[in-house]
Design a protein around this motif. Sequence first.
Motif, PDB file in Angstrom:
ATOM      1  N   HIS A 104       7.016  -1.101  15.536  1.00  0.00           N
ATOM      2  CA  HIS A 104       7.849   0.019  16.020  1.00  0.00           C
ATOM      3  C   HIS A 104       7.706   0.233  17.539  1.00  0.00           C
ATOM      4  N   GLU A 126       3.130   6.393  13.455  1.00  0.00           N
ATOM      5  CA  GLU A 126       2.727   5.021  13.147  1.00  0.00           C
ATOM      6  C   GLU A 126       2.733   4.152  14.412  1.00  0.00           C
ATOM      7  N   HIS A 144       0.821  -2.453  11.358  1.00  0.00           N
ATOM      8  CA  HIS A 144       1.598  -1.284  10.918  1.00  0.00           C
ATOM      9  C   HIS A 144       0.723  -0.304  10.134  1.00  0.00           C
ATOM     10  N   CYS A 145       1.332   0.853   9.798  1.00  0.00           N
ATOM     11  CA  CYS A 145       0.720   1.788   8.855  1.00  0.00           C
ATOM     12  C   CYS A 145       1.754   2.078   7.786  1.00  0.00           C
ATOM     13  N   GLU A 176       9.850  -1.265   6.603  1.00  0.00           N
ATOM     14  CA  GLU A 176       9.511  -1.878   7.891  1.00  0.00           C
ATOM     15  C   GLU A 176      10.725  -2.561   8.513  1.00  0.00           C
TER      16      GLU A 176
HETATM   17 ZN   LIG Z   1       5.697  -0.071  10.234  1.00  0.00          ZN
END
Ligand SMILES: [Zn+2]
Length: 396
Positions: free
Chosen positions: A48, A65, A120-121, A151
């Motif tokens: 992101h 995130e 990522h989270c 995602e």
């Molecule tokens: Zn992500």
Amino acid sequence: MKSQKDIISRNKRITMLMVFATLFLLAAVPSPPPTANEIHTVVLDAGHGGKDPGNLGTGRYKTTEKDVALEVTLELGKYIEESFPDVKVIYTRDDDSFPKLEERVEIANDASASVFLSIHCNSATPRAYGSETFVMGLHKSQASLSTAIQENASIYLEEDYKGTYAGFDPNDPDTYIKLSLRQNVYLDQSLLLSKNIQDQFRERVGRRDRGVKQAGFYVISFTSMPSALVELGFLTNKEEEDFLHSEVGKTYMASAIYRAFRDYKEKMESADIQPEDIPEPDSKTPEPRDDKRNEIPLSELVVNEDIESGVYFEVQILTSSKEIEKSPENFNGLEVVDEYISSGLYKYATGKTRDFEKAKTNQELLKNNGFPGAFVIALENGKRIDLQEALAKFNK
Ligand SMILES: [Zn+2]
């Protein structure tokens, strides 16, 4: 007794041997050509960024995130650079910018990187927690597919995404079948690296190990090198969000991935890979039973204030050409759903609030629970108004 001649010819032979040995050594002295297994370049991809915050967690912190991913990624890169000065670390972003998914892939491919890691989270219901690492392939569970859809949805924030990703629609189930047919010559290496990461998370940081899995994430499907996508944990789970929000938590996770990388590098370069090093993807998909136990129903999680008039926000969850009966069964258990008609279409929304932050949390919850296209709208006395206009009215 040896004759003079014998001694001379023996000395000659020794000289010849020494010449050969020297030639041989000279040939061997320049550093050996890099082997296919040498780890020379690592591309680190913080998920992101910029206008794409990724998931917003529980909404208790302003952390998103994109911030957690960036901090962990930069720290990981620092550890690799410090320990392996010969390894080149390239970031797809090292600030709050928003590279397209396509650009992230290009950076890795153009650099002929040895490894690509995307950080990522996760987000889901408040009960879900734990870390998982993905390699490309076909998902084996609905949960893996949802994570990939979430995602990949970053694409929708890119300008001209339709032109860039012709034939790749993150919301279309066929996309994932098509993706899974792509050749993956690096699957074993990707699995080895992913296993190392999960082992470190579990054994050294005490995270719940959700396993090594497969799913159709864009960024790891088009890179031509061993690649993995790490989901550090669920920001929608309070304890996990607390952990990943903390500096200590981020440092632990970055060091864990660093050690996993170090072990991977050592194994690859020594070419000492045993079949048992390669895990079977999704072999122990520990869909934790307590993820479902005592789960709070969606209708209780979505904030719905008692609002009759004035300016407020809602989350639009569905548009239909036919009227849909507003029963909970038709709306994933939601008990409060409002219907609006505009341009000849029926539009359904929920989550009335005057607090924009709450509206965004509602949106996140709804996106993760069956309404992937959910978005925040603004209304005044029951009529749609421009979102910016509504925000301006509140800021007055
Ligand atoms: Zn992500």
